[in-house]
Motif scaffolding. Structure first.
Motif, PDB file in Angstrom:
ATOM      1  N   ALA A  66       0.821  -1.217   0.000  1.00 26.03           N
ATOM      2  CA  ALA A  66       0.000   0.000   0.000  1.00 26.03           C
ATOM      3  C   ALA A  66       0.854   1.265   0.000  1.00 26.03           C
ATOM      4  O   ALA A  66       0.495   2.267  -0.620  1.00 26.03           O
ATOM      5  N   LEU A  67       1.989   1.206   0.690  1.00 25.82           N
ATOM      6  CA  LEU A  67       2.895   2.368   0.715  1.00 25.82           C
ATOM      7  C   LEU A  67       3.448   2.613  -0.686  1.00 25.82           C
ATOM      8  O   LEU A  67       3.522   3.758  -1.143  1.00 25.82           O
ATOM      9  N   ASP A  68       3.788   1.529  -1.375  1.00 28.55           N
ATOM     10  CA  ASP A  68       4.294   1.644  -2.754  1.00 28.55           C
ATOM     11  C   ASP A  68       3.227   2.192  -3.688  1.00 28.55           C
ATOM     12  O   ASP A  68       3.522   2.923  -4.623  1.00 28.55           O
ATOM     13  N   ALA A  69       1.970   1.804  -3.414  1.00 31.34           N
ATOM     14  CA  ALA A  69       0.866   2.181  -4.306  1.00 31.34           C
ATOM     15  C   ALA A  69       0.220   3.504  -3.893  1.00 31.34           C
ATOM     16  O   ALA A  69      -0.814   3.875  -4.446  1.00 31.34           O
ATOM     17  N   ASN A  70       0.808   4.187  -2.928  1.00 35.28           N
ATOM     18  CA  ASN A  70       0.262   5.468  -2.435  1.00 35.28           C
ATOM     19  C   ASN A  70      -1.207   5.378  -2.023  1.00 35.28           C
ATOM     20  O   ASN A  70      -2.021   6.223  -2.395  1.00 35.28           O
ATOM     21  N   HIS A 127      -8.093   1.328   1.259  1.00 34.54           N
ATOM     22  CA  HIS A 127      -7.843  -0.064   0.917  1.00 34.54           C
ATOM     23  C   HIS A 127      -8.743  -0.463  -0.245  1.00 34.54           C
ATOM     24  O   HIS A 127      -9.941  -0.174  -0.223  1.00 34.54           O
ATOM     25  N   PRO A 128      -8.189  -1.122  -1.270  1.00 32.99           N
ATOM     26  CA  PRO A 128      -8.988  -1.438  -2.457  1.00 32.99           C
ATOM     27  C   PRO A 128     -10.227  -2.295  -2.156  1.00 32.99           C
ATOM     28  O   PRO A 128     -11.248  -2.140  -2.822  1.00 32.99           O
ATOM     29  N   HIS A 135       8.564   4.866   9.434  1.00 32.57           N
ATOM     30  CA  HIS A 135       9.474   5.840   8.822  1.00 32.57           C
ATOM     31  C   HIS A 135       9.035   6.163   7.395  1.00 32.57           C
ATOM     32  O   HIS A 135       9.085   7.307   6.960  1.00 32.57           O
ATOM     33  N   VAL A 136       8.579   5.126   6.683  1.00 33.19           N
ATOM     34  CA  VAL A 136       8.119   5.323   5.309  1.00 33.19           C
ATOM     35  C   VAL A 136       6.759   6.029   5.325  1.00 33.19           C
ATOM     36  O   VAL A 136       6.543   7.026   4.629  1.00 33.19           O
ATOM     37  N   LEU A 137       5.840   5.518   6.151  1.00 30.39           N
ATOM     38  CA  LEU A 137       4.513   6.125   6.235  1.00 30.39           C
ATOM     39  C   LEU A 137       4.620   7.571   6.725  1.00 30.39           C
ATOM     40  O   LEU A 137       3.970   8.472   6.183  1.00 30.39           O
TER      41      LEU A 137
END
Ligand code: C2E
Ligand code: MG
Ligand code: MG
Ligand code: MG
Length: 275
Positions: A34-38, A66-67, A88-90
């Motif tokens: 989900a992080l990759d897919a924004n 969420h899809p 950290h990414v989020l």
């Protein structure tokens, strides 16, 4: 029989633990995708100034679009992100989204402050200062309109190190707010040693008004002594709103004023600075 029961119970318990751990690691993997897919976005909840009746600030709150499951609330993913380090990414994505929105409001002439939540693990990230510095240095970026919300737990530990970090952040122009105030570390001696701009009184005290009146009055007096903004969180009812207004609270946030909503729905509530 007792022994047997005991063993059965143990087995059931063990299965549940296993199932919970499975679900968690599935969610962890899903969060990475989900992080990759924004798929993360911010919703914004207004903060009303009691003296003027205007929306002077908003808090950005993370949501996972969420899809299949629809809009997932932060309590379902922030703790997992915090445990695994994905925070950290989020956290970086949340700051990117929030800061871009703040710049857009500023550009459009809306005079509104934006609060963003910083988790304990994010605060202890050695790269945090560098990242905040990078945003603050962007041309036209309204750094003085950005408030970072930290919880009391962030203030436990190396006092000098924490004070130095907070000073560096406030020197860049950011404001600092203590979130969920009153529910954490009860040693108040730190409070006057750190550069702070705002205390957010936890909603658990507000929902117990007027019974919790003595505690809320104490926090309001503390905020006044420290010369910081007092914000009441989780204001749901007229009676709570009236009590807070009568007792000198600065701002209120809660369903009584407005629920968190996407930025597109918020502009109707904001006053253009130029009006
Ligand atoms: P918080 O920072 O204390 O945010 C306030 C929470 O109270 C929000 O829940 C908000 O929707 C909810 N709330 C607002 N008004 C009312 C009310 O009148 N009644 C009740 N019962 N609740 C109200 P939300 O959006 O589910 O967020 C929960 C927590 O997740 C936040 O608590 C914050 O600790 C965390 N969180 C949210 N977004 C982020 C983020 O971007 N980064 C980090 N690190 N944490 C976040
Ligand atoms: Mg908050
Ligand atoms: Mg809070
Ligand atoms: Mg909270």
């Amino acid at each position: 029989l007792a022994k047997n029961n005991g063993r059965n119970r143990y087995v059931i318990y063990d299965d549940q633990m296993g199932a919970a751990a499975d679900k968690r690691s599935r969610t962890e993997a899903e969060i990475e995708v989900a992080l990759d897919a924004n798929q993360f976005e911010l919703h914004y909840q207004p903060r009303l100034d009691l003296a003027t009746g205007r929306i002077v600030a908003v808090e950005g709150l993370a949501r996972w679009r969420h899809p299949e499951r629809g809009l997932v609330p932060p309590d379902d993913f922030i703790p997992i992100c915090e445990d695994t380090g994905l925070i950290h990414v989020l956290g970086r994505q949340v700051l990117e989204i929030g800061f871009a929105q703040a710049a857009a409001w500023h550009e459009a002439g809306y005079d509104v402050q934006l609060s963003l939540n910083i988790s304990p693990r994010q605060f202890s990230d050695p790269h945090l200062l560098e990242m905040l510095e990078g945003f603050a240095a962007r041309p036209g970026f309204p750094v003085h309109k950005i408030e970072l919300e930290i919880t009391e737990s962030v203030l436990i530990g190396d006092q000098d190190g924490i004070a130095a970090k907070l000073k560096a952040i406030t020197r860049m122009g950011y404001r600092i707010s203590i979130d969920d105030f009153g529910t954490g570390y009860s040693n108040l001696s730190y409070i006057s040693r750190f550069p702070l701009h705002c205390l957010k009184i936890d909603g658990s005290f507000i929902s117990l008004l007027p019974g919790s009146g003595p505690i809320v009055r104490l926090i309001l007096a503390l905020a006044q002594q420290l010369d910081v903004t007092a914000v009441a969180e989780g204001v749901e009812e007229q009676a709570q709103f009236d009590w807070l207004k009568a007792h000198g609270c600065t701002q209120v946030q809660g369903y009584y004023v407005a629920r968190p909503c996407p930025a597109s729905e918020l502009s109707a509530l904001l006053d253009p600075a130029t009006a």
